[in-house]
Each structure stands twice: as C-alpha cells, then as structure tokens.
Design a protein around this motif. Structure first.
Motif, PDB file in Angstrom:
ATOM      1  N   SER A   1       0.816  -1.219   0.000  1.00  0.00           N
ATOM      2  CA  SER A   1       0.000   0.000   0.000  1.00  0.00           C
ATOM      3  C   SER A   1       0.848   1.266   0.000  1.00  0.00           C
ATOM      4  O   SER A   1       0.339   2.356  -0.221  1.00  0.00           O
ATOM      5  N   VAL A   2       2.143   1.143   0.200  1.00  0.00           N
ATOM      6  CA  VAL A   2       3.059   2.286   0.178  1.00  0.00           C
ATOM      7  C   VAL A   2       3.596   2.429  -1.240  1.00  0.00           C
ATOM      8  O   VAL A   2       4.026   1.457  -1.856  1.00  0.00           O
ATOM      9  N   GLN A   3       3.570   3.660  -1.770  1.00  0.00           N
ATOM     10  CA  GLN A   3       4.027   3.906  -3.140  1.00  0.00           C
ATOM     11  C   GLN A   3       5.553   4.049  -3.160  1.00  0.00           C
ATOM     12  O   GLN A   3       6.111   4.912  -2.493  1.00  0.00           O
ATOM     13  N   GLU A   4       6.195   3.204  -3.950  1.00  0.00           N
ATOM     14  CA  GLU A   4       7.651   3.236  -4.084  1.00  0.00           C
ATOM     15  C   GLU A   4       8.011   3.839  -5.429  1.00  0.00           C
ATOM     16  O   GLU A   4       7.467   3.459  -6.461  1.00  0.00           O
ATOM     17  N   THR A   5       8.935   4.794  -5.414  1.00  0.00           N
ATOM     18  CA  THR A   5       9.393   5.431  -6.647  1.00  0.00           C
ATOM     19  C   THR A   5      10.917   5.345  -6.677  1.00  0.00           C
ATOM     20  O   THR A   5      11.587   5.799  -5.742  1.00  0.00           O
ATOM     21  N   ILE A   6      11.448   4.770  -7.750  1.00  0.00           N
ATOM     22  CA  ILE A   6      12.902   4.710  -7.920  1.00  0.00           C
ATOM     23  C   ILE A   6      13.333   6.040  -8.524  1.00  0.00           C
ATOM     24  O   ILE A   6      12.845   6.457  -9.572  1.00  0.00           O
ATOM     25  N   LEU A   7      14.261   6.712  -7.864  1.00  0.00           N
ATOM     26  CA  LEU A   7      14.739   8.018  -8.324  1.00  0.00           C
ATOM     27  C   LEU A   7      15.926   7.809  -9.259  1.00  0.00           C
ATOM     28  O   LEU A   7      16.879   7.100  -8.922  1.00  0.00           O
ATOM     29  N   THR A   8      15.841   8.435 -10.422  1.00  0.00           N
ATOM     30  CA  THR A   8      16.890   8.244 -11.433  1.00  0.00           C
ATOM     31  C   THR A   8      17.785   9.463 -11.572  1.00  0.00           C
ATOM     32  O   THR A   8      18.571   9.551 -12.503  1.00  0.00           O
ATOM     33  N   THR A   9      17.696  10.388 -10.665  1.00  0.00           N
ATOM     34  CA  THR A   9      18.531  11.587 -10.713  1.00  0.00           C
ATOM     35  C   THR A   9      20.001  11.179 -10.521  1.00  0.00           C
ATOM     36  O   THR A   9      20.330  10.467  -9.571  1.00  0.00           O
ATOM     37  N   PRO A  10      20.881  11.625 -11.424  1.00  0.00           N
ATOM     38  CA  PRO A  10      22.286  11.244 -11.258  1.00  0.00           C
ATOM     39  C   PRO A  10      22.880  11.871  -9.989  1.00  0.00           C
ATOM     40  O   PRO A  10      22.536  12.975  -9.598  1.00  0.00           O
ATOM     41  N   ASN A  11      23.762  11.148  -9.353  1.00  0.00           N
ATOM     42  CA  ASN A  11      24.452  11.572  -8.128  1.00  0.00           C
ATOM     43  C   ASN A  11      23.502  11.846  -6.962  1.00  0.00           C
ATOM     44  O   ASN A  11      23.850  12.610  -6.060  1.00  0.00           O
ATOM     45  N   ALA A  12      22.315  11.261  -6.981  1.00  0.00           N
ATOM     46  CA  ALA A  12      21.373  11.450  -5.874  1.00  0.00           C
ATOM     47  C   ALA A  12      21.839  10.609  -4.684  1.00  0.00           C
ATOM     48  O   ALA A  12      22.269   9.468  -4.835  1.00  0.00           O
ATOM     49  N   GLU A  13      21.771  11.200  -3.504  1.00  0.00           N
ATOM     50  CA  GLU A  13      22.198  10.474  -2.305  1.00  0.00           C
ATOM     51  C   GLU A  13      21.219   9.356  -1.965  1.00  0.00           C
ATOM     52  O   GLU A  13      21.610   8.302  -1.493  1.00  0.00           O
ATOM     53  N   TYR A  14      19.926   9.604  -2.209  1.00  0.00           N
ATOM     54  CA  TYR A  14      18.892   8.616  -1.902  1.00  0.00           C
ATOM     55  C   TYR A  14      18.278   8.150  -3.206  1.00  0.00           C
ATOM     56  O   TYR A  14      17.864   8.959  -4.033  1.00  0.00           O
ATOM     57  N   GLY A  15      18.179   6.829  -3.364  1.00  0.00           N
ATOM     58  CA  GLY A  15      17.725   6.283  -4.627  1.00  0.00           C
ATOM     59  C   GLY A  15      16.263   5.861  -4.664  1.00  0.00           C
ATOM     60  O   GLY A  15      15.723   5.609  -5.737  1.00  0.00           O
ATOM     61  N   VAL A  16      15.597   5.790  -3.513  1.00  0.00           N
ATOM     62  CA  VAL A  16      14.214   5.323  -3.479  1.00  0.00           C
ATOM     63  C   VAL A  16      13.389   6.287  -2.633  1.00  0.00           C
ATOM     64  O   VAL A  16      13.832   6.760  -1.583  1.00  0.00           O
ATOM     65  N   ARG A  17      12.188   6.581  -3.141  1.00  0.00           N
ATOM     66  CA  ARG A  17      11.256   7.472  -2.429  1.00  0.00           C
ATOM     67  C   ARG A  17       9.986   6.688  -2.129  1.00  0.00           C
ATOM     68  O   ARG A  17       9.444   6.010  -2.997  1.00  0.00           O
ATOM     69  N   TYR A  18       9.497   6.795  -0.863  1.00  0.00           N
ATOM     70  CA  TYR A  18       8.271   6.137  -0.449  1.00  0.00           C
ATOM     71  C   TYR A  18       7.277   7.191   0.026  1.00  0.00           C
ATOM     72  O   TYR A  18       7.642   8.090   0.786  1.00  0.00           O
ATOM     73  N   SER A  19       6.061   7.060  -0.422  1.00  0.00           N
ATOM     74  CA  SER A  19       4.990   7.945   0.056  1.00  0.00           C
ATOM     75  C   SER A  19       3.800   7.072   0.455  1.00  0.00           C
ATOM     76  O   SER A  19       3.766   5.883   0.183  1.00  0.00           O
ATOM     77  N   GLY A  20       2.825   7.702   1.113  1.00  0.00           N
ATOM     78  CA  GLY A  20       1.670   6.951   1.583  1.00  0.00           C
ATOM     79  C   GLY A  20       1.868   6.415   2.989  1.00  0.00           C
ATOM     80  O   GLY A  20       1.291   5.393   3.359  1.00  0.00           O
ATOM     81  N   LEU A  21       2.688   7.105   3.768  1.00  0.00           N
ATOM     82  CA  LEU A  21       2.937   6.713   5.150  1.00  0.00           C
ATOM     83  C   LEU A  21       2.463   7.805   6.101  1.00  0.00           C
ATOM     84  O   LEU A  21       2.439   8.983   5.747  1.00  0.00           O
ATOM     85  N   ARG A  22       2.107   7.406   7.301  1.00  0.00           N
ATOM     86  CA  ARG A  22       1.689   8.336   8.363  1.00  0.00           C
ATOM     87  C   ARG A  22       2.574   8.122   9.587  1.00  0.00           C
ATOM     88  O   ARG A  22       2.922   6.997   9.931  1.00  0.00           O
ATOM     89  N   PHE A  23       2.919   9.212  10.235  1.00  0.00           N
ATOM     90  CA  PHE A  23       3.753   9.166  11.432  1.00  0.00           C
ATOM     91  C   PHE A  23       2.927   8.706  12.627  1.00  0.00           C
ATOM     92  O   PHE A  23       1.844   9.208  12.877  1.00  0.00           O
ATOM     93  N   LEU A  24       3.462   7.748  13.366  1.00  0.00           N
ATOM     94  CA  LEU A  24       2.808   7.278  14.580  1.00  0.00           C
ATOM     95  C   LEU A  24       3.580   7.724  15.814  1.00  0.00           C
ATOM     96  O   LEU A  24       3.033   8.353  16.705  1.00  0.00           O
ATOM     97  N   ALA A  25       4.886   7.416  15.864  1.00  0.00           N
ATOM     98  CA  ALA A  25       5.678   7.765  17.044  1.00  0.00           C
ATOM     99  C   ALA A  25       7.160   7.683  16.714  1.00  0.00           C
ATOM    100  O   ALA A  25       7.571   7.044  15.742  1.00  0.00           O
ATOM    101  N   HIS A  26       7.960   8.323  17.566  1.00  0.00           N
ATOM    102  CA  HIS A  26       9.411   8.199  17.519  1.00  0.00           C
ATOM    103  C   HIS A  26       9.871   7.858  18.926  1.00  0.00           C
ATOM    104  O   HIS A  26       9.614   8.609  19.862  1.00  0.00           O
ATOM    105  N   SER A  27      10.513   6.700  19.067  1.00  0.00           N
ATOM    106  CA  SER A  27      10.931   6.254  20.386  1.00  0.00           C
ATOM    107  C   SER A  27      12.159   5.362  20.243  1.00  0.00           C
ATOM    108  O   SER A  27      12.241   4.559  19.303  1.00  0.00           O
ATOM    109  N   ALA A  28      13.088   5.500  21.168  1.00  0.00           N
ATOM    110  CA  ALA A  28      14.290   4.663  21.214  1.00  0.00           C
ATOM    111  C   ALA A  28      15.017   4.668  19.872  1.00  0.00           C
ATOM    112  O   ALA A  28      15.442   3.626  19.372  1.00  0.00           O
ATOM    113  N   ASN A  29      15.136   5.841  19.271  1.00  0.00           N
ATOM    114  CA  ASN A  29      15.840   6.030  18.006  1.00  0.00           C
ATOM    115  C   ASN A  29      15.207   5.245  16.850  1.00  0.00           C
ATOM    116  O   ASN A  29      15.883   4.830  15.927  1.00  0.00           O
TER     117      ASN A  29
END
Length: 168
Positions: free
Chosen positions: A107-135
């Motif tokens: 259910s999460v949309q995955e997009t492969i990024l083709t930008t040259p020299n990009a630090e991050y190669g995959v983008r995910y959308s369709g997520l919601r934040f629940l919590a941040h705990s213990a790193n």
C-alpha cells in the motif's frame, strides 16, 4: 442482576473482589470489638489466626487494585488504538527517502529516483507518522486498520531521510 456502567464494566470484577474482602474484613473487625469486652492488656494482643485473616484480606485488596490497574491500562490502550485508527488522516504524512529499497507493504508507493548523483535512490509515500521512540520511527501506511495493517519500524540512520507534512 447487574447494570453495566457504560465504559467502566471492565472494573466491576476487581472492585467487587477488593470491596467485598475489605467489607468482610472490616465487618469482622467491628464484630470482634463489639461482641467482647476486652481489658486494656487484651486489646493489644491480637490472636495469630485473626492477624492472618487481616493479612489475607489486605492481600485480596492489593490484588484487586493491581487487577483494576491492569484492566484500566488495557482499556486505555485499546481506546487510544481505536482513536488512532479512526483519526489516522490527521497524523502527519511522511515521505521517506532511502539509499536502498526497503520492501515496505504494497500500500506504500515506491518510486525509484533516477537523478544522477542522488544520495537517496528510493522514495516512499503513503505513510503516516505514529511515534518516535528509542531512536526508531513507527510509521503506518495510509488506510491502515488494526485487522489488515502492519506497522513500519525504521531505525533512525543516515541511510534514510524523512520529510513530514501536516495532516488534514
């Protein structure tokens, strides 16, 4: 015999156990003091069997308090989980960038990024934040339900980058 109090029915058994034990113990204490006239020396000496009875009553009351606390905590947790499920759209949306594919739910949309020299190669959308705990970040896919959804747990490392947008 009993009328269920809306929202508090889970507390009835521990309250009955603790209240019944406390009432019985107090009733016994009063009846022992009322039925017999004690001299001042006899008042200070409580028979061993009577002390044992008071200890048992006290343990029942303490046990019922722990039981009631556990029941309350469970009901509170279930209520908060239902509220989270109902109001998921109001949670911040998350765009996740990763250096490598993460195999997230379909259910999460995955997009492969083709930008040259990009630090991050995959983008995910369709997520919601629940919590941040213990790193760790706890994220839920859009449309998550308790019955069909999974929780995405990601460790906060340099391999991922998160962007948050306000919820509805």
């Amino acid at each position: 015999m009993f009328v269920v109090v809306p929202g508090l029915h889970y507390l009835v058994p521990p309250i009955l156990l603790g209240g019944g034990a406390a009432g019985a113990g107090y009733g016994f204490y009063i009846s022992r003091r009322m039925l017999r006239v004690y001299s001042p020396a006899e008042r200070r000496i409580i028979p061993l069997w009577e002390r044992g009875g008071y200890v048992v009553v006290t343990l029942f009351v303490i046990l019922s308090l722990f039981w009631a606390t556990t029941s309350y905590a469970g009901a509170l947790g279930r209520g908060r989980a239902q509220a989270t499920e109902k109001n998921l759209a109001t949670s911040p949306s998350v765009i996740l960038y990763s250096k490598k594919p993460l195999s997230l739910p379909t259910s999460v949309q995955e997009t492969i990024l083709t930008t040259p020299n990009a630090e991050y190669g995959v983008r995910y959308s369709g997520l919601r934040f629940l919590a941040h705990s213990a790193n760790k970040y706890f994220l839920l896919p859009d449309g998550w339900t308790r019955a069909t959804g999974t929780v995405v747990v990601l460790e906060d490392t340099p391999d991922i980058r998160l962007e948050f947008k306000a919820g509805k």
